[in-house]
Design a protein around this motif. Structure first.
Motif, PDB file in Angstrom:
ATOM      1  N   LEU A 444       0.323  -6.627 -11.700  1.00  0.00           N
ATOM      2  CA  LEU A 444      -0.506  -7.722 -11.200  1.00  0.00           C
ATOM      3  C   LEU A 444      -1.501  -7.224 -10.152  1.00  0.00           C
ATOM      4  O   LEU A 444      -2.631  -7.715 -10.093  1.00  0.00           O
ATOM      5  CB  LEU A 444       0.378  -8.826 -10.626  1.00  0.00           C
ATOM      6  CG  LEU A 444       1.162  -9.640 -11.669  1.00  0.00           C
ATOM      7  CD1 LEU A 444       2.183 -10.533 -10.975  1.00  0.00           C
ATOM      8  CD2 LEU A 444       0.214 -10.481 -12.515  1.00  0.00           C
ATOM      9  N   ILE A 445      -1.092  -6.254  -9.348  1.00  0.00           N
ATOM     10  CA  ILE A 445      -2.031  -5.660  -8.390  1.00  0.00           C
ATOM     11  C   ILE A 445      -3.167  -4.981  -9.146  1.00  0.00           C
ATOM     12  O   ILE A 445      -4.349  -5.107  -8.793  1.00  0.00           O
ATOM     13  CB  ILE A 445      -1.311  -4.655  -7.473  1.00  0.00           C
ATOM     14  CG1 ILE A 445      -0.466  -5.400  -6.428  1.00  0.00           C
ATOM     15  CG2 ILE A 445      -2.317  -3.749  -6.757  1.00  0.00           C
ATOM     16  CD1 ILE A 445      -1.271  -6.180  -5.414  1.00  0.00           C
ATOM     17  N   GLY A 446      -2.815  -4.236 -10.194  1.00  0.00           N
ATOM     18  CA  GLY A 446      -3.852  -3.612 -11.015  1.00  0.00           C
ATOM     19  C   GLY A 446      -4.786  -4.638 -11.613  1.00  0.00           C
ATOM     20  O   GLY A 446      -6.018  -4.465 -11.607  1.00  0.00           O
ATOM     21  N   ALA A 447      -4.225  -5.730 -12.152  1.00  0.00           N
ATOM     22  CA  ALA A 447      -5.059  -6.787 -12.723  1.00  0.00           C
ATOM     23  C   ALA A 447      -5.954  -7.406 -11.657  1.00  0.00           C
ATOM     24  O   ALA A 447      -7.148  -7.644 -11.876  1.00  0.00           O
ATOM     25  CB  ALA A 447      -4.167  -7.858 -13.351  1.00  0.00           C
ATOM     26  N   GLY A 448      -5.387  -7.650 -10.473  1.00  0.00           N
ATOM     27  CA  GLY A 448      -6.179  -8.234  -9.391  1.00  0.00           C
ATOM     28  C   GLY A 448      -7.318  -7.338  -8.957  1.00  0.00           C
ATOM     29  O   GLY A 448      -8.437  -7.806  -8.714  1.00  0.00           O
ATOM     30  N   THR A 780      -6.691  -8.781  -2.772  1.00  0.00           N
ATOM     31  CA  THR A 780      -5.752  -8.591  -3.886  1.00  0.00           C
ATOM     32  C   THR A 780      -4.321  -8.502  -3.380  1.00  0.00           C
ATOM     33  O   THR A 780      -3.414  -9.158  -3.924  1.00  0.00           O
ATOM     34  CB  THR A 780      -6.109  -7.315  -4.666  1.00  0.00           C
ATOM     35  OG1 THR A 780      -7.448  -7.420  -5.148  1.00  0.00           O
ATOM     36  CG2 THR A 780      -5.162  -7.115  -5.836  1.00  0.00           C
ATOM     37  N   PHE A 781      -4.098  -7.708  -2.333  1.00  0.00           N
ATOM     38  CA  PHE A 781      -2.743  -7.523  -1.827  1.00  0.00           C
ATOM     39  C   PHE A 781      -2.231  -8.751  -1.083  1.00  0.00           C
ATOM     40  O   PHE A 781      -1.039  -8.816  -0.758  1.00  0.00           O
ATOM     41  CB  PHE A 781      -2.679  -6.289  -0.927  1.00  0.00           C
ATOM     42  CG  PHE A 781      -2.476  -5.005  -1.675  1.00  0.00           C
ATOM     43  CD1 PHE A 781      -1.226  -4.456  -1.819  1.00  0.00           C
ATOM     44  CD2 PHE A 781      -3.554  -4.360  -2.269  1.00  0.00           C
ATOM     45  CE1 PHE A 781      -1.039  -3.270  -2.513  1.00  0.00           C
ATOM     46  CE2 PHE A 781      -3.385  -3.175  -2.964  1.00  0.00           C
ATOM     47  CZ  PHE A 781      -2.117  -2.628  -3.092  1.00  0.00           C
ATOM     48  N   ALA A 782      -3.100  -9.717  -0.823  1.00  0.00           N
ATOM     49  CA  ALA A 782      -2.656 -10.972  -0.210  1.00  0.00           C
ATOM     50  C   ALA A 782      -2.384 -12.038  -1.262  1.00  0.00           C
ATOM     51  O   ALA A 782      -1.406 -12.789  -1.177  1.00  0.00           O
ATOM     52  CB  ALA A 782      -3.713 -11.468   0.774  1.00  0.00           C
ATOM     53  N   VAL A 783      -3.242 -12.104  -2.286  1.00  0.00           N
ATOM     54  CA  VAL A 783      -3.129 -13.169  -3.288  1.00  0.00           C
ATOM     55  C   VAL A 783      -1.976 -12.904  -4.259  1.00  0.00           C
ATOM     56  O   VAL A 783      -1.224 -13.822  -4.605  1.00  0.00           O
ATOM     57  CB  VAL A 783      -4.459 -13.319  -4.053  1.00  0.00           C
ATOM     58  CG1 VAL A 783      -4.289 -14.259  -5.242  1.00  0.00           C
ATOM     59  CG2 VAL A 783      -5.542 -13.834  -3.118  1.00  0.00           C
ATOM     60  N   ILE A 784      -1.825 -11.665  -4.708  1.00  0.00           N
ATOM     61  CA  ILE A 784      -0.814 -11.360  -5.729  1.00  0.00           C
ATOM     62  C   ILE A 784       0.598 -11.679  -5.243  1.00  0.00           C
ATOM     63  O   ILE A 784       1.379 -12.290  -5.989  1.00  0.00           O
ATOM     64  CB  ILE A 784      -0.933  -9.887  -6.177  1.00  0.00           C
ATOM     65  CG1 ILE A 784      -2.260  -9.665  -6.892  1.00  0.00           C
ATOM     66  CG2 ILE A 784       0.232  -9.505  -7.091  1.00  0.00           C
ATOM     67  CD1 ILE A 784      -2.512 -10.582  -8.064  1.00  0.00           C
ATOM     68  N   PRO A 785       1.003 -11.294  -4.022  1.00  0.00           N
ATOM     69  CA  PRO A 785       2.341 -11.693  -3.578  1.00  0.00           C
ATOM     70  C   PRO A 785       2.539 -13.204  -3.557  1.00  0.00           C
ATOM     71  O   PRO A 785       3.634 -13.703  -3.888  1.00  0.00           O
ATOM     72  CB  PRO A 785       2.430 -11.104  -2.165  1.00  0.00           C
ATOM     73  CG  PRO A 785       1.496  -9.948  -2.178  1.00  0.00           C
ATOM     74  CD  PRO A 785       0.363 -10.381  -3.043  1.00  0.00           C
TER      75      PRO A 785
END
Length: 815
Positions: A444-448, A780-785
């Motif tokens: 998901l991080i990669g996708a973001g 990205t690292f804020a939204v994905i979690p």
């Protein structure tokens, strides 16, 4: 394994259709994704040509004068190589072409290859119908208009007509007699692409236009060569022979061949091209790693299902052990069930991969010629799918089987330790869920990151006007226009008709557009500017444009002026980019300075243009030299008309096409598109990356959610009596829900922490593929979690909410 174990496994799975369907579907998703991506990698990087003894084939290259080792060769050099038959049993030459096929009144653009007469014989590819080319058909330029139609084109475009041999097709408005149909499995020697037609090399000038003599020029280098080694000849011997030939040619033809080197590489070591392969291999590895994570998540789910199933069969297995059954036999029986699930999942995954490939192939890159990729689920892919399926079943079925066959027999038979006891805080099933969440986080991080990169790419300043415009690329040299003067007259007539239309405000021409699939370079001598080249020149990006180009494209002239008609008679003029000035002249005023080409032609700098993106969206400003089309003898051979107006891009395209049909209804069009469609070429890679990562990331999230749901649901079912006691003592439903959800969310938090570490370590591989953001993008690292936590919370809440509605009395009576 014996037949009795298989029959028992079938009966057990048939008794639990829900479990079987979920397990098979879970595996099918993971295996299908891996099979589809492996099929792409196999087609591009692994698959050998379907010809006789492909291990005997080598790729032959001639270096260019700048020392680039893997360049193409000229036809005269190829003929010299053929005559030197000391190491090769045969050498074939190929050139690609794009032509207009006139069939049933509907012209279409087709891709094909011009080949040497013994192309099919040397490769060892047998014709389906008719014959291959004859030696005399490849001896003199333009004398034999014969063609071989590719098998796929024969079946799809000509309905597999058995009488096609001897019929005539029109390529670029010239008749060609079909003499044969190519082999069924053979699609040409251009990797991935499918060739519709093959014609003799001697038809190069006639088919491609632009004047005669191109095929005979030793300096015209656009041929790909393949050789078949003689029996017993090694690669070192072949390269020694090639070195001797290159040296002899350098002495005989110093103007075109001095300093050039010829070399061979095993054909099996080259997929597309040695340089291109170096960029493709990491991308292929990344894709396989992504789908590998999806498969691991799916297998973790399967293992979790099997652990729950084994827990429910503890008493059955304890009874069988107490009656004397051997543990090894029970493990074998459970493994047979797992392997049967794996086989069913693999079969379903193979079918799913076929559908996935059809879907992927529907996303055509925005190219002028339809891309017909030769991608199929062949024997290699079948072996891969089978191997992955069996490996997944074996690895992830063994732990549940070992755990299920190692119960504490006496307490289990007495129903001790199976009812209301508090489960261990962390066990194998919990570890599997943590693993699923961690891997899902990485995907998901990669996708973001790719989605964010795509958003940034769409807003990068290109340096030119990207507003509504029509872009048309006529090919007059393929439409009957023989001389530059005839082509210039056509261009002027078309331009005048365009400008007369009320919806069109401005028209410009360029031989290469910025941010397109092609770019061109040329060598320039810059007085007083040192060069790393031995010849003292600089290899710079170059484009030939009309005088109106800068106004139409919205590119400002920072100093000096644009082109005008007087430049045709005066000293040839050029305009340079600001990056050219900054790099070579430290920002000084260069208007009026003279630069030159290695041929001795002097060029006067008359203006400095603002920088634009040239090759890619992420590049730093590049030095660029603009030359005037009016000064180029062949400048109008292949140009793109840029049409601006007061309406939309599609409407401008329609109007421009209608006017072109009025000027010349038989004009071959290489390409026609809007400005938006043109820019989509550069956006296609990040768009596909965002799509693939989003799909696989979403699939991983779905599988992880199923895993969380399963572990919470199972944990709740095993704590039914405990929950009943708590509720009878006054605990509210909210307390029960909170307790159950909390146990699941602890696993999510643990998986998230591991996922952050893994993502931080893995995303460095994406740095070269992102636009405008870093691999530690804060958004990205804020939204994905948050996304992952929200979905996980829902997956844990559903079984917890159901458990809270159980009647306490019923719960207290449960075993």
């Amino acid at each position: 394994m014996n037949l009795q174990d298989l029959k028992y496994a079938v009966r057990r799975l048939a008794r639990s259709p829900g479990f079987t369907c979920v397990a098979v579907l879970t595996l099918a998703l993971g295996i299908g994704a891996n099979t589809a991506i492996f099929s792409l990698v196999n087609a591009v990087l692994i698959r050998d040509l379907p010809v006789r003894a492909p291990e005997e084939l080598v790729e032959l290259y001639t270096s260019d004068q700048d020392g680039y080792r893997y360049a193409t060769s000229s036809h005269p050099d190829y003929r010299d190589l053929r005559e030197r038959d000391d190491v090769f049993a045969g050498v074939v030459g190929t050139k690609t072409f794009i032509a207009r096929l006139d069939r049933q009144g509907e012209p279409e653009v087709v891709f094909g290859e011009m080949v040497s007469w013994d192309y099919f014989q040397v490769l060892g590819a047998q014709m389906t119908l008719g014959r291959s080319f004859l030696p005399e058909e490849d001896e003199t330029p333009g004398t034999h208009r014969v063609a071989i139609v590719g098998h796929r084109t024969w079946t799809q475009a000509f309905g597999a007509d058995p009488d096609i041999v001897g019929s005539t097709v029109r390529l670029n408005d010239e008749p060609y007699t079909i003499v044969g149909v190519g082999p069924e499995a053979f699609t040409g020697t251009m990797p991935v692409m499918v060739s519709s037609f093959f014609v003799p090399l001697m038809m190069t000038d006639a088919l491609m236009g632009g004047g005669s003599g191109r095929i005979a020029s030793r300096g015209s280098r656009s041929m790909f060569l393949k050789g078949r080694l003689k029996p017993g000849v090694t690669l070192d011997q072949a390269n020694a022979s090639l070195a001797a030939l290159a040296s002899a040619l350098g002495e005989a033809y110093p103007e075109t061949n001095e300093g050039r080197v010829m070399s061979a590489l095993p054909a099996g070591d080259v997929a597309l091209h040695p340089i291109v392969d170096g960029a493709l291999v990491p991308v292929a590895g990344l894709l396989l790693a992504v789908v590998g994570l999806v498969l691991l998540i799916a297998c973790a789910n399967l293992a979790s299902f099997l652990l729950a199933r084994a827990e429910d069969r503890r008493k059955e297995i304890a009874v069988r052990l107490a009656m004397g059954a051997r543990r090894g036999a029970l493990i074998r029986q459970l493994m047979v069930e797992t392997m049967l699930l794996a086989v069913l999942g693999g079969a379903a995954g193979f079918a799913l991969a076929h559908w996935t490939l059809d879907l992927l192939m529907s996303f055509q890159p925005p190219l002028p010629v339809p891309v017909d990729f030769d991608i199929s689920l062949d024997r290699t892919v079948l072996y891969f799918t089978g191997g992955v399926s069996l490996l997944a079943g074996a690895l992830f079925g063994l732990a549940p089987a070992l755990q299920a066959t190692n119960p504490d027999v006496a307490p289990t038979l007495k129903n001790e330790g199976t009812g209301g006891g508090r489960p261990r805080r962390f066990n194998l099933r919990s570890g599997l869920v943590v693993t699923q969440v961690a891997f899902s986080f990485v995907l998901l991080i990669g996708a973001g990151l790719f989605v964010r990169s795509l958003q940034k790419a769409q807003h990068i300043d290109t340096g030119f006007d990207t507003g509504p415009a029509a872009l048309l690329s006529p090919m007059p040299d393929l439409s009957g226009y023989k001389t530059p003067d005839e082509i210039r007259l056509f261009s002027e007539a078309y331009r005048a008709r365009l400008m007369a239309h009320p919806e069109i405000d401005a028209v410009a021409q360029a031989d290469v557009l910025p941010l397109g699939m092609a770019f061109q370079t040329s060598s320039f001598l810059l007085p007083g500017v040192p060069s790393e080249s031995l010849d003292g020149d600089h290899d710079l990006d170059q484009v030939a444009v009309s005088a109106s180009y800068f106004d139409v494209m919205g590119i400002s002239i920072n100093r000096g002026r644009t082109f005008h008609e007087g430049d045709r008679e005066a000293n040839p003029a050029v305009i340079v980019s600001q990056a050219f000035v900054n790099r070579f002249y430290q920002g000084e005023d260069v208007v009026g300075r003279m630069i030159s080409k290695p041929s001795g032609e002097e060029l006067r700098i008359v203006g400095v243009a603002a920088d634009t993106k040239v090759r890619t969206l992420g590049e730093a400003p590049r030095p660029l030299v603009y030359q005037s089309l009016a000064q180029e003898d062949g400048g109008f051979l292949s140009t793109t008309f840029i049409v601006k107006g007061s309406t939309t891009g599609p409407e401008l395209l329609r109007v421009s096409r209608d006017i072109l049909d009025e000027v010349d209804p038989n004009m071959v069009l290489m390409d026609l598109k809007t400005m938006d469609e043109h820019l989509a070429i550069m956006l296609f890679p990040p768009r596909m990356a965002a799509l693939l990562f989003s799909v696989f990331g979403g699939l991983a999230l779905l599988l992880a959610s199923v895993g969380i749901y399963g572990v919470v649901s199972y944990a709740v079912s095993k704590r039914t009596r405990e929950l009943g006691i708590r509720m009878s003592l006054g605990a509210s439903r909210g307390d029960v829900v909170t307790m159950a959800v909390g146990s699941g969310m602890r696993l999510v938090v643990a998986g998230g922490v591991v996922g952050v570490v893994l993502a931080g370590a893995a995303t460095w591989a994406l740095s070269g593929l992102l636009y405008g953001i870093g691999t530690t993008d804060v958004v990205t690292f804020a939204v994905i979690p948050l996304l992952l936590s929200g979905v996980a919370l829902l997956a844990a809440w559903v079984p917890a909410r159901r458990a809270s509605s159980v009647d306490p009395v019923t719960a207290l009576r449960s075993e």
